[in-house]
Design an enzyme around this catalytic site. Structure first.
Site, PDB file in Angstrom:
ATOM      1  N   ASP A 156       0.890  -8.335   3.376  1.00 46.33           N
ATOM      2  CA  ASP A 156      -0.439  -8.224   3.962  1.00 46.33           C
ATOM      3  C   ASP A 156      -1.314  -9.260   3.269  1.00 46.33           C
ATOM      4  O   ASP A 156      -1.730  -9.055   2.135  1.00 46.33           O
ATOM      5  CB  ASP A 156      -0.971  -6.803   3.745  1.00 46.33           C
ATOM      6  CG  ASP A 156      -2.380  -6.625   4.275  1.00 46.33           C
ATOM      7  OD1 ASP A 156      -2.950  -7.605   4.797  1.00 46.33           O
ATOM      8  OD2 ASP A 156      -2.919  -5.513   4.152  1.00 46.33           O
TER       9      ASP A 156
ATOM     10  N   ASP B   2      -0.803 -10.071   8.659  1.00 50.38           N
ATOM     11  CA  ASP B   2       0.479  -9.890   7.946  1.00 50.38           C
ATOM     12  C   ASP B   2       1.370 -11.079   8.300  1.00 50.38           C
ATOM     13  O   ASP B   2       1.584 -11.377   9.482  1.00 50.38           O
ATOM     14  CB  ASP B   2       1.122  -8.578   8.370  1.00 50.38           C
ATOM     15  CG  ASP B   2       0.251  -7.387   8.015  1.00 50.38           C
ATOM     16  OD1 ASP B   2       0.426  -6.839   6.918  1.00 50.38           O
ATOM     17  OD2 ASP B   2      -0.634  -7.027   8.835  1.00 50.38           O
TER      18      ASP B   2
ATOM     19  N   GLU C  65       0.832  -1.220   0.000  1.00 52.95           N
ATOM     20  CA  GLU C  65       0.000   0.000   0.000  1.00 52.95           C
ATOM     21  C   GLU C  65       0.860   1.262   0.000  1.00 52.95           C
ATOM     22  O   GLU C  65       0.648   2.176   0.807  1.00 52.95           O
ATOM     23  CB  GLU C  65      -1.006  -0.003   1.164  1.00 52.95           C
ATOM     24  CG  GLU C  65      -2.226  -0.868   0.898  1.00 52.95           C
ATOM     25  CD  GLU C  65      -3.450  -0.436   1.691  1.00 52.95           C
ATOM     26  OE1 GLU C  65      -4.232   0.379   1.156  1.00 52.95           O
ATOM     27  OE2 GLU C  65      -3.630  -0.906   2.818  1.00 52.95           O
TER      28      GLU C  65
ATOM     29  N   ASN D 290      -4.245 -10.247   4.358  1.00 53.32           N
ATOM     30  CA  ASN D 290      -5.668  -9.972   4.583  1.00 53.32           C
ATOM     31  C   ASN D 290      -6.451 -11.230   4.955  1.00 53.32           C
ATOM     32  O   ASN D 290      -7.630 -11.368   4.629  1.00 53.32           O
ATOM     33  CB  ASN D 290      -6.280  -9.258   3.374  1.00 53.32           C
ATOM     34  CG  ASN D 290      -6.187  -7.733   3.499  1.00 53.32           C
ATOM     35  OD1 ASN D 290      -6.437  -7.176   4.555  1.00 53.32           O
ATOM     36  ND2 ASN D 290      -5.809  -7.071   2.418  1.00 53.32           N
TER      37      ASN D 290
ATOM     38  N   ASP E 175      -1.993   1.627   9.946  1.00 47.68           N
ATOM     39  CA  ASP E 175      -2.835   0.724  10.750  1.00 47.68           C
ATOM     40  C   ASP E 175      -2.201  -0.660  10.891  1.00 47.68           C
ATOM     41  O   ASP E 175      -2.679  -1.474  11.686  1.00 47.68           O
ATOM     42  CB  ASP E 175      -4.285   0.655  10.220  1.00 47.68           C
ATOM     43  CG  ASP E 175      -4.386   0.502   8.715  1.00 47.68           C
ATOM     44  OD1 ASP E 175      -3.348   0.570   8.021  1.00 47.68           O
ATOM     45  OD2 ASP E 175      -5.509   0.311   8.227  1.00 47.68           O
TER      46      ASP E 175
END
Length: 257
Positions: free
Chosen positions: A146, A217, A34, A148, A246
DNA sequence: ATGGTCGTCTAACGA
């Protein structure tokens, strides 16, 4: 060799946090997710000045974006999963010091059974196929990023509340298990860890202060690398800073390599 | 209680 991963939720906003973290922890490689920055705006010079001369990135406007920041040369870069025609920049695979490294930003999935959830499952299928192919060529293989997906209920602060929600639902957990069954291990669980160890906390509802997080993660290791793994950690310190990501950075320490 | 908080070419949208 120390290898780290961090979803920074905008590299532009988080650059100082990243530079401070590199100075303090001195990893050989850091994978970012990101970045939310196009390649022309990537802060190359600041990262090179910090001692990371080898940098690869695959960015796009506003969303997604991944990068690898390394002290050692980066070879044989791949930015797309075969068979997946996807404009979203979520993949950066490269070989560094003989280790095949997958830096990944797995789709979030939005809501169970939404179009985005189906995209997540398709994406994971393409990832699994390519990982299988790459494992046949590279004994030392590492997937990080990540994901998710919280692998198990102990990776979720409130499993009852999260049951059947995206990040936790059965189908995505099954997809992760299928990936692991190729011959990978979740490095974090090779070692004793504190209860309530998480890597992501929602910005809302004072989630971090309440320890209301998820461990989404991950660093996954092939058998050959698992044997060399000395530690696997989550560093929650940057989550305490002003204007934090975050997500917390995670990292492994590998013997030799 | 269906909210809340971030980041993104400041407006919805994605997470």
């Amino acid at each position: 060799m120390k290898i780290a991963s961090w979803n920074v939720n905008s590299l532009k906003v988080r650059l100082e946090h990243v530079l401070d973290w590199l100075r303090e922890h001195n990893p050989d490689v850091l994978g970012l997710q990101e970045t939310k920055t196009i390649d022309e705006n990537f802060p190359l010079e600041a990262l090179k000045a910090a001692g990371y001369e080898h940098i690869a990135y695959s960015g796009q406007k506003t969303y997604n974006g991944v990068a690898l920041i390394s002290k050692h040369p980066i070879e044989s870069i791949v930015t797309d999963l075969p068979g997946l025609d996807d404009p979203q920049r979520r993949v950066l695979i490269a070989t560094i010091k003989g280790v095949r490294i997958f830096n990944l930003y797995v789709p979030n999935g939005s809501e169970v059974d939404s179009d985005k959830y189906q995209y997540k499952l398709n994406w994971l299928k393409a990832l699994t196929s390519f990982t299988k192919e790459e494992l046949s060529k590279h004994k030392k293989l590492l997937l990080m990023g990540d994901f998710n997906i919280a692998p198990e209920d102990r990776d979720v602060h409130d499993p009852e509340k999260w049951k059947d929600q995206v990040l936790v639902s059965d189908k995505e957990r099954a997809a992760l298990q299928k990936l692991l069954k190729l011959g990978l291990v979740d490095s974090f669980r090779l070692f004793d860890q504190e209860d309530r160890s998480y890597s992501w906390w929602d910005y809302r509802m004072l989630a971090f202060r309440r320890k209301a997080g998820l461990r989404i993660d991950l660093v996954l290791l092939s058998d050959a690398l698992a044997k060399e793994c000395k530690s696997s950690c989550i560093d929650i310190e940057p989550r305490k800073l002003e204007r934090p990501s975050d997500h917390a950075p995670i990292f492994v320490d590998l013997k030799a390599s």
